[in-house]
Motif scaffolding. Sequence first.
Motif, PDB file in Angstrom:
ATOM      1  N   GLN A   1       0.764   4.019  -3.099  1.00  0.00           N
ATOM      2  CA  GLN A   1       0.245   5.324  -2.679  1.00  0.00           C
ATOM      3  C   GLN A   1       1.329   6.395  -2.728  1.00  0.00           C
ATOM      4  OE1 GLN A   1      -1.693   4.876   1.149  1.00  0.00           O
ATOM      5  NE2 GLN A   1      -3.605   4.183   0.206  1.00  0.00           N
ATOM      6  N   SER A   2       2.552   6.058  -2.373  1.00  0.00           N
ATOM      7  CA  SER A   2       3.635   7.047  -2.421  1.00  0.00           C
ATOM      8  C   SER A   2       3.956   7.443  -3.858  1.00  0.00           C
ATOM      9  CB  SER A   2       4.892   6.495  -1.739  1.00  0.00           C
ATOM     10  OG  SER A   2       5.385   5.358  -2.427  1.00  0.00           O
TER      11      SER A   2
ATOM     12  N   VAL B   1       0.827  -1.202   0.000  1.00  0.00           N
ATOM     13  CA  VAL B   1       0.000   0.000   0.000  1.00  0.00           C
ATOM     14  C   VAL B   1       0.862   1.252   0.000  1.00  0.00           C
ATOM     15  CG1 VAL B   1      -1.673   1.335   1.355  1.00  0.00           C
ATOM     16  CG2 VAL B   1      -1.985  -1.132   1.054  1.00  0.00           C
ATOM     17  N   ASN B   2       1.873   1.281   0.849  1.00  0.00           N
ATOM     18  CA  ASN B   2       2.763   2.450   0.884  1.00  0.00           C
ATOM     19  C   ASN B   2       3.452   2.652  -0.461  1.00  0.00           C
ATOM     20  OD1 ASN B   2       2.161   3.001   3.559  1.00  0.00           O
ATOM     21  ND2 ASN B   2       3.883   1.830   4.363  1.00  0.00           N
TER      22      ASN B   2
ATOM     23  N   GLU C   1      -9.180   6.811  -4.637  1.00  0.00           N
ATOM     24  CA  GLU C   1      -8.069   6.230  -3.874  1.00  0.00           C
ATOM     25  C   GLU C   1      -8.577   5.368  -2.728  1.00  0.00           C
ATOM     26  OE1 GLU C   1      -4.822   9.895  -4.455  1.00  0.00           O
ATOM     27  OE2 GLU C   1      -5.802   9.546  -2.516  1.00  0.00           O
ATOM     28  N   THR C   2      -9.634   5.819  -2.082  1.00  0.00           N
ATOM     29  CA  THR C   2     -10.166   5.091  -0.926  1.00  0.00           C
ATOM     30  C   THR C   2     -10.789   3.768  -1.350  1.00  0.00           C
ATOM     31  OG1 THR C   2     -10.624   7.203   0.170  1.00  0.00           O
ATOM     32  CG2 THR C   2     -11.692   5.245   1.072  1.00  0.00           C
TER      33      THR C   2
ATOM     34  N   LYS D   1      -7.277   5.974   5.991  1.00  0.00           N
ATOM     35  CA  LYS D   1      -7.861   6.569   4.784  1.00  0.00           C
ATOM     36  C   LYS D   1      -9.270   7.080   5.063  1.00  0.00           C
ATOM     37  CE  LYS D   1      -6.529   7.312   0.538  1.00  0.00           C
ATOM     38  NZ  LYS D   1      -5.273   8.012   0.241  1.00  0.00           N
TER      39      LYS D   1
ATOM     40  N   ASN E   1       1.592   7.711  -5.995  1.00  0.00           N
ATOM     41  CA  ASN E   1       0.346   8.338  -6.468  1.00  0.00           C
ATOM     42  C   ASN E   1      -0.300   7.514  -7.581  1.00  0.00           C
ATOM     43  OD1 ASN E   1      -1.617  10.350  -6.262  1.00  0.00           O
ATOM     44  ND2 ASN E   1      -0.686  11.590  -7.878  1.00  0.00           N
TER      45      ASN E   1
ATOM     46  N   ASP F   1     -10.101   2.132  -4.091  1.00  0.00           N
ATOM     47  CA  ASP F   1      -8.987   1.317  -4.572  1.00  0.00           C
ATOM     48  C   ASP F   1      -8.291   0.625  -3.408  1.00  0.00           C
ATOM     49  OD1 ASP F   1      -6.953   0.576  -6.722  1.00  0.00           O
ATOM     50  OD2 ASP F   1      -5.671   1.677  -5.329  1.00  0.00           O
ATOM     51  N   LEU F   2      -8.037   1.358  -2.326  1.00  0.00           N
ATOM     52  CA  LEU F   2      -7.423   0.760  -1.143  1.00  0.00           C
ATOM     53  C   LEU F   2      -8.299  -0.351  -0.580  1.00  0.00           C
ATOM     54  CD1 LEU F   2      -5.355   0.626   1.178  1.00  0.00           C
ATOM     55  CD2 LEU F   2      -6.657   2.428   2.324  1.00  0.00           C
TER      56      LEU F   2
ATOM     57  N   ARG G   1      -2.891   3.947  -8.559  1.00  0.00           N
ATOM     58  CA  ARG G   1      -3.876   2.984  -8.052  1.00  0.00           C
ATOM     59  C   ARG G   1      -3.157   1.665  -7.801  1.00  0.00           C
ATOM     60  NH1 ARG G   1      -5.110   3.132 -13.729  1.00  0.00           N
ATOM     61  NH2 ARG G   1      -6.375   5.000 -13.365  1.00  0.00           N
ATOM     62  N   GLY G   2      -3.704   0.830  -6.905  1.00  0.00           N
ATOM     63  CA  GLY G   2      -2.975  -0.375  -6.519  1.00  0.00           C
ATOM     64  C   GLY G   2      -3.656  -1.694  -6.798  1.00  0.00           C
TER      65      GLY G   2
END
Length: 457
Positions: free
Chosen positions: A87-88, A83-84, A230-231, A345, A90, A233-234, A92-93
């Motif tokens: 997200q770092s 995740v880091n 983003e939320t 988040k 910028n 996606d997480l 999507r994961g």
Amino acid sequence: MNNINDKAILDKLSLKAEKNNYIKPEYYDQFNVKRGLRNNNGTGVLVGLTEIGSVIGYHMDGDIKCPCEGKLFYRGINIKNIVNGFQSDNRRGFEETAYLLLFGELPTSDELLDFTGLLDQCRDLPPGYTENMILKIPGKDIMNKLQRSILTLYSHDPDPDNIDVKNILRQSIELIARVPTIISYGYQAKAHYFDKKSLFIHKPQPGIGTAENILHMIRPDNKYSKLEAETLDLSLVIHAEHGGGNNSTFATHVVSSSGTDTYSAMTAAVGSLKGPKHGGANNKVREMILNIRENVTDWSNREDLKDYLLKILKKEVYNKKGLIYGMGHAVYTKSDPRALLLKKKAYELALEKNAVVDFNLYKNIEELTIELFRELKGDNVNISANVDLYSGFVYEMLGIPYELYTPIFAAARIVGWCAHRIEQIVSDQKIIRPAYKTVNPRQIYISIDKRGVSKKN
């Protein structure tokens, strides 16, 4: 002619069914049955091996189960680092996570681009499918609709029963891409035909990813903020996999071990996830929160809230089950890493949505439940928030209808299911067949004329 809805007949049959299917609890101890596939110390019975996901919620000191901070690994990589990482940057994961889980390694930039391109090619449903499967046969329950829809995809597959890895992989990529479309359209059909709302069928868009496509397809105006995307996606990332022992993934292993097709295996997993003891738990949290909001006048008053939570634990209020939903987990003891990531988040999103008061309600429920358990059971008790406490709150802030809470879980977890199906077929070709011991006495067959006189009105 008797009717299946005849109350007297159904009551009589129900009593007979319950009476003749009751097994005395002492038998389970007598024969050392691992109920729920759990050992006596609460650990899971070892039934398989996996390299896909690892859930760590305790460590063993001999036969003693020792609590520890929770950790979740995808293919050996700590979920926090995954995740880091995206997200770092910028980014999507979810698509990167899907690649990792399916293929066992992180993708290069080019590999990720090719993979997301494949998903984009598969997001549209087969010709006529939306009209004939979703709009003409709408369903009130989206999970049930998802099951039927996945099974129908079997009929659109030119090679549905082939269990070569290449074919299963092709089916897996198609399902990972299509499930978000199915649940989005399934909800729109439900909202239109059952709730009398306007019907919106938005075509999935290439290049924006799974989370953004879900928001695009379920919202009338297709709009969403960067933080909203983003939320979600997480949320998809942290729900994508949770080891081989969770109920739906184990169901995938069991059904896949029989050699059946991919669609049958995925349908079984969806049926498992639908249950309130598994994926449906997020809706249980939602229902409990609604009850708390109705009965606690000042949510910010921690003493009032604590008093009401105590009444819930004492089975005096709410559903009188004595459970605070969203707290506690079968494996995690001191913390659920997914809950920690989503909680962080959720606070960011609460700031954007002017919902910090609501965030504090969930945060206080978490903290006060821990206090109550220690007061009631001693300082050594370990209980923590699980991911369901904050996932429902996140979906509420995102404006996602509650009917889609568990289906979105399925849209994420199908990645893990597909990965475990491939692993099962490649590594363990033995059909899963545990034992059940018969505990009833032998009986003789009695001819029908000697079974007593039938009592009819």
